[in-house]
Design an enzyme around this catalytic site. Sequence first.
Site, PDB file in Angstrom:
ATOM      1  N   LYS A  16       0.832  -1.199   0.000  1.00  0.00           N
ATOM      2  CA  LYS A  16       0.000   0.000   0.000  1.00  0.00           C
ATOM      3  C   LYS A  16       0.869   1.253   0.000  1.00  0.00           C
ATOM      4  O   LYS A  16       1.837   1.341   0.755  1.00  0.00           O
ATOM      5  CB  LYS A  16      -0.928  -0.013   1.215  1.00  0.00           C
ATOM      6  N   CYS A  20      -7.380  -1.131   7.756  1.00  0.00           N
ATOM      7  CA  CYS A  20      -8.329  -2.156   8.204  1.00  0.00           C
ATOM      8  C   CYS A  20      -9.441  -2.328   7.175  1.00  0.00           C
ATOM      9  O   CYS A  20      -9.827  -3.451   6.826  1.00  0.00           O
ATOM     10  CB  CYS A  20      -8.955  -1.754   9.534  1.00  0.00           C
ATOM     11  N   THR A  54      -8.184   3.212   7.472  1.00  0.00           N
ATOM     12  CA  THR A  54      -8.071   2.940   6.035  1.00  0.00           C
ATOM     13  C   THR A  54      -7.514   1.546   5.754  1.00  0.00           C
ATOM     14  O   THR A  54      -8.053   0.806   4.927  1.00  0.00           O
ATOM     15  CB  THR A  54      -7.164   3.996   5.370  1.00  0.00           C
TER      16      THR A  54
END
Length: 272
Positions: free
Chosen positions: A181, A219, A217
């Site tokens: 991410k 999670c 975010t």
Amino acid sequence: MTSFHSSSIPIAMTIAGSDSGGGAGIQADLRTFSFHCVHGTSVLTCITAQNTQGVTRVDAMSPEAVTAQFETVMVDMRVGAIKTGMLLNQEIVKTVAKKFVAFGLGNVVVDPVMVSRTGAQLLDDAAVKTMKDLLIPLAAIATPNRYEAQILAEMEIHTLGDMQTAAQQIYKLGARSVLIKGGAMSGSLKAVDVWFDGDRFEVLQTEAIDTQHTHGTGCTLSAAIAANLALGKPHFQAVQEAKNYVTEALKYGLAIGRGQGPVGHFYPLLKL
């Protein structure tokens, strides 16, 4: 009244901590499951006293309590996908990994909650090593943020090429696919994620939403991936749709409390 046979309702599980402020953890996960019309089950690993300004207390569940919650659900329901979040300590990481092996689970999304987006380490070194050795190899999809990926891949990450190299290194740990991410990246790489499944790279880029209300975010993303897997979608499609969901939820972040509010999990209702 219409009733549905249980086999027709997808079921997902979150194994994570409780956020008393409702922005992250199991609260965010269960709202995300509900948004996707997936029945959510949960295994609590810890209880936090938390609000939009921070965490003031954390109480761990015992490994025995984690085991009991997990087994009680699994022997009764057909869970289609599981996501892990905050596991808190080495013993809980070991317990969760052991149960995944015992039940032969495949659709596991491991969000290796080790380091916050700001770079603060959330697990001690022993727990991090155990996660790397025992849990990551069981992941269908691992979703580390930049700092977690740096630990898992044992390298610094500054560029897109770094993200791709790190994804390859984490894949070698045994995960069947890796999503790094980019929320903690800077400049043009912010909101850019990198996917690798051993055969191909994909760069996922959506618009970067300018908001401070981003609590939960990570999670939410892993929960959305798990929900899509429970719905029977292929891994990469599950990731794509989850990223789109999070992007929309960020557009409707909730300005509640005095600090960093959560994303708007129920954004369609906020549009009304």
